[in-house]
Structures are given as structure tokens and as C-alpha cells.
Design a protein around this motif. Sequence first.
Motif, PDB file in Angstrom:
ATOM      1  N   VAL A  33       0.843  -1.194   0.000  1.00  0.00           N
ATOM      2  CA  VAL A  33       0.000   0.000   0.000  1.00  0.00           C
ATOM      3  C   VAL A  33       0.880   1.247   0.000  1.00  0.00           C
ATOM      4  O   VAL A  33       0.674   2.173  -0.779  1.00  0.00           O
ATOM      5  CB  VAL A  33      -0.960  -0.003   1.207  1.00  0.00           C
ATOM      6  CG1 VAL A  33      -1.749   1.299   1.271  1.00  0.00           C
ATOM      7  CG2 VAL A  33      -1.898  -1.206   1.144  1.00  0.00           C
ATOM      8  N   TYR A  34       1.890   1.241   0.864  1.00  0.00           N
ATOM      9  CA  TYR A  34       2.797   2.388   0.938  1.00  0.00           C
ATOM     10  C   TYR A  34       3.474   2.627  -0.411  1.00  0.00           C
ATOM     11  O   TYR A  34       3.567   3.758  -0.876  1.00  0.00           O
ATOM     12  CB  TYR A  34       3.857   2.178   2.025  1.00  0.00           C
ATOM     13  CG  TYR A  34       4.850   3.300   2.042  1.00  0.00           C
ATOM     14  CD1 TYR A  34       4.568   4.477   2.728  1.00  0.00           C
ATOM     15  CD2 TYR A  34       6.050   3.218   1.340  1.00  0.00           C
ATOM     16  CE1 TYR A  34       5.464   5.540   2.729  1.00  0.00           C
ATOM     17  CE2 TYR A  34       6.942   4.275   1.323  1.00  0.00           C
ATOM     18  CZ  TYR A  34       6.646   5.421   2.021  1.00  0.00           C
ATOM     19  OH  TYR A  34       7.524   6.472   2.000  1.00  0.00           O
ATOM     20  N   ARG A  35       3.949   1.581  -1.023  1.00  0.00           N
ATOM     21  CA  ARG A  35       4.633   1.709  -2.315  1.00  0.00           C
ATOM     22  C   ARG A  35       3.717   2.366  -3.343  1.00  0.00           C
ATOM     23  O   ARG A  35       4.140   3.242  -4.093  1.00  0.00           O
ATOM     24  CB  ARG A  35       5.106   0.340  -2.799  1.00  0.00           C
ATOM     25  CG  ARG A  35       6.071   0.402  -3.961  1.00  0.00           C
ATOM     26  CD  ARG A  35       6.689  -0.954  -4.301  1.00  0.00           C
ATOM     27  NE  ARG A  35       7.332  -1.545  -3.140  1.00  0.00           N
ATOM     28  CZ  ARG A  35       7.090  -2.787  -2.689  1.00  0.00           C
ATOM     29  NH1 ARG A  35       6.230  -3.570  -3.311  1.00  0.00           N
ATOM     30  NH2 ARG A  35       7.725  -3.246  -1.636  1.00  0.00           N
ATOM     31  N   ALA A  36       2.454   1.967  -3.374  1.00  0.00           N
ATOM     32  CA  ALA A  36       1.500   2.555  -4.325  1.00  0.00           C
ATOM     33  C   ALA A  36       1.246   4.030  -4.020  1.00  0.00           C
ATOM     34  O   ALA A  36       1.134   4.844  -4.934  1.00  0.00           O
ATOM     35  CB  ALA A  36       0.193   1.777  -4.292  1.00  0.00           C
ATOM     36  N   ALA A  79       6.274  13.645   4.955  1.00  0.00           N
ATOM     37  CA  ALA A  79       6.596  12.415   5.677  1.00  0.00           C
ATOM     38  C   ALA A  79       6.556  11.226   4.740  1.00  0.00           C
ATOM     39  O   ALA A  79       5.597  11.056   3.987  1.00  0.00           O
ATOM     40  CB  ALA A  79       5.629  12.190   6.831  1.00  0.00           C
ATOM     41  N   THR A  80       7.599  10.438   4.802  1.00  0.00           N
ATOM     42  CA  THR A  80       7.669   9.185   4.057  1.00  0.00           C
ATOM     43  C   THR A  80       8.212   8.135   5.010  1.00  0.00           C
ATOM     44  O   THR A  80       9.406   7.895   5.085  1.00  0.00           O
ATOM     45  CB  THR A  80       8.584   9.299   2.822  1.00  0.00           C
ATOM     46  OG1 THR A  80       9.871   9.756   3.237  1.00  0.00           O
ATOM     47  CG2 THR A  80       8.017  10.257   1.793  1.00  0.00           C
ATOM     48  N   ASP A  81       7.327   7.536   5.761  1.00  0.00           N
ATOM     49  CA  ASP A  81       7.690   6.470   6.695  1.00  0.00           C
ATOM     50  C   ASP A  81       7.245   5.159   6.069  1.00  0.00           C
ATOM     51  O   ASP A  81       6.055   4.815   6.142  1.00  0.00           O
ATOM     52  CB  ASP A  81       7.012   6.687   8.052  1.00  0.00           C
ATOM     53  CG  ASP A  81       7.349   8.046   8.663  1.00  0.00           C
ATOM     54  OD1 ASP A  81       8.507   8.474   8.519  1.00  0.00           O
ATOM     55  OD2 ASP A  81       6.449   8.665   9.265  1.00  0.00           O
ATOM     56  N   PRO A  82       8.171   4.424   5.417  1.00  0.00           N
ATOM     57  CA  PRO A  82       7.797   3.237   4.648  1.00  0.00           C
ATOM     58  C   PRO A  82       6.900   2.271   5.416  1.00  0.00           C
ATOM     59  O   PRO A  82       7.174   1.904   6.551  1.00  0.00           O
ATOM     60  CB  PRO A  82       9.149   2.604   4.305  1.00  0.00           C
ATOM     61  CG  PRO A  82      10.071   3.783   4.221  1.00  0.00           C
ATOM     62  CD  PRO A  82       9.604   4.688   5.339  1.00  0.00           C
TER      63      PRO A  82
END
Length: 161
Positions: A33-36, A79-82
Motif C-alpha cells: 500500500v505504501y509503495r502505491a 513524511a515518508t515512513d515506509p
Amino acid sequence: MARRLQQVELGFVDTAPVRLVHSAGLSAAPALVYRALAEDVPGWTEWFDAVSRAIPTHGGAGRDIRLRIGAFFSETILATDPGERYAYRVDTTNVPGLRALLEEWRITPVEGGGSRVRWTFAADGSAPARAAVRLAGPGLGVSFRGAMRKLDRRIGGTPAG
């Protein structure tokens, strides 16, 4: 005409005069989901029906988004918290009356697999703009839930409810 908005920070998601919060379950894992959300910005047009164009800018530190209704947003990613969180603020838009806008996507794992996605739409603006955002809340929720169903199908899952 494009207008520059206030450069709010992440704390605005909790203090904004208008906060719309919607959530949905997905069968896809949080990492997918995060990647998308964060890494496949152009892919948003494939699963979020309201989005007609999405391109990363500034070496991935920003995005330019255009909606089918003609609104556009130039954004800065905050914010980009994988696998957990993706957030951005709108720096420039053609939407009248807005003073500040920040969106945060929180992804949490669900017991037994899958994810729960919580989308917070935090805004400030003139009194009419704040009222319009509040009135748009149910429609934004419908759009969000439809997008999450399409995203789940796109990344290999099925809706978890």
C-alpha cells in the motif's frame, strides 16, 4: 489562478480547523500500500478516479496533482515512513478560499494480514471554504473508499472491508 498557501507542518493534521478522517481496510500488506501511495505517484490515476494527472516533482520531494474537476495542487512531501505514513501539504492551488491543506495517509497492519488505511484531510480557509470542505466530507469519503477498493485490486488484494 494559482495561489500560494501557508506552509504548514505535520502538526497541522491534528490542529487544523477542518479535519476529515476516512478509513478503509485492504487485504494488501502495508508495504504494498505504501509503495502505491508514495513511490508510484503516476499510478494514482489508475486507482483514484478523481485524479487525472499525478507526477513527482523536485526529485521526488513534491508532486503535481490535477483532478478531473479541474483543480490542481503543487505539493511538498512532509513524511515518508515506509509501510506506515505518507503525508504532504499543498503549496499552490487554484481552489478558491483555501489557506492551508495537508493530507496524511496512515497505514497499519491488520491481524491476520492486510492493512488499514486512514486518510486525514486537514484544511483551513475562509469561512465559506471551511464550510465547503465540511460539506464535501461525505463525497470525499465515498471517493476514498472507492479508490481503496481499486487500489487493493490493482496491487493484488481484495477488499478487506
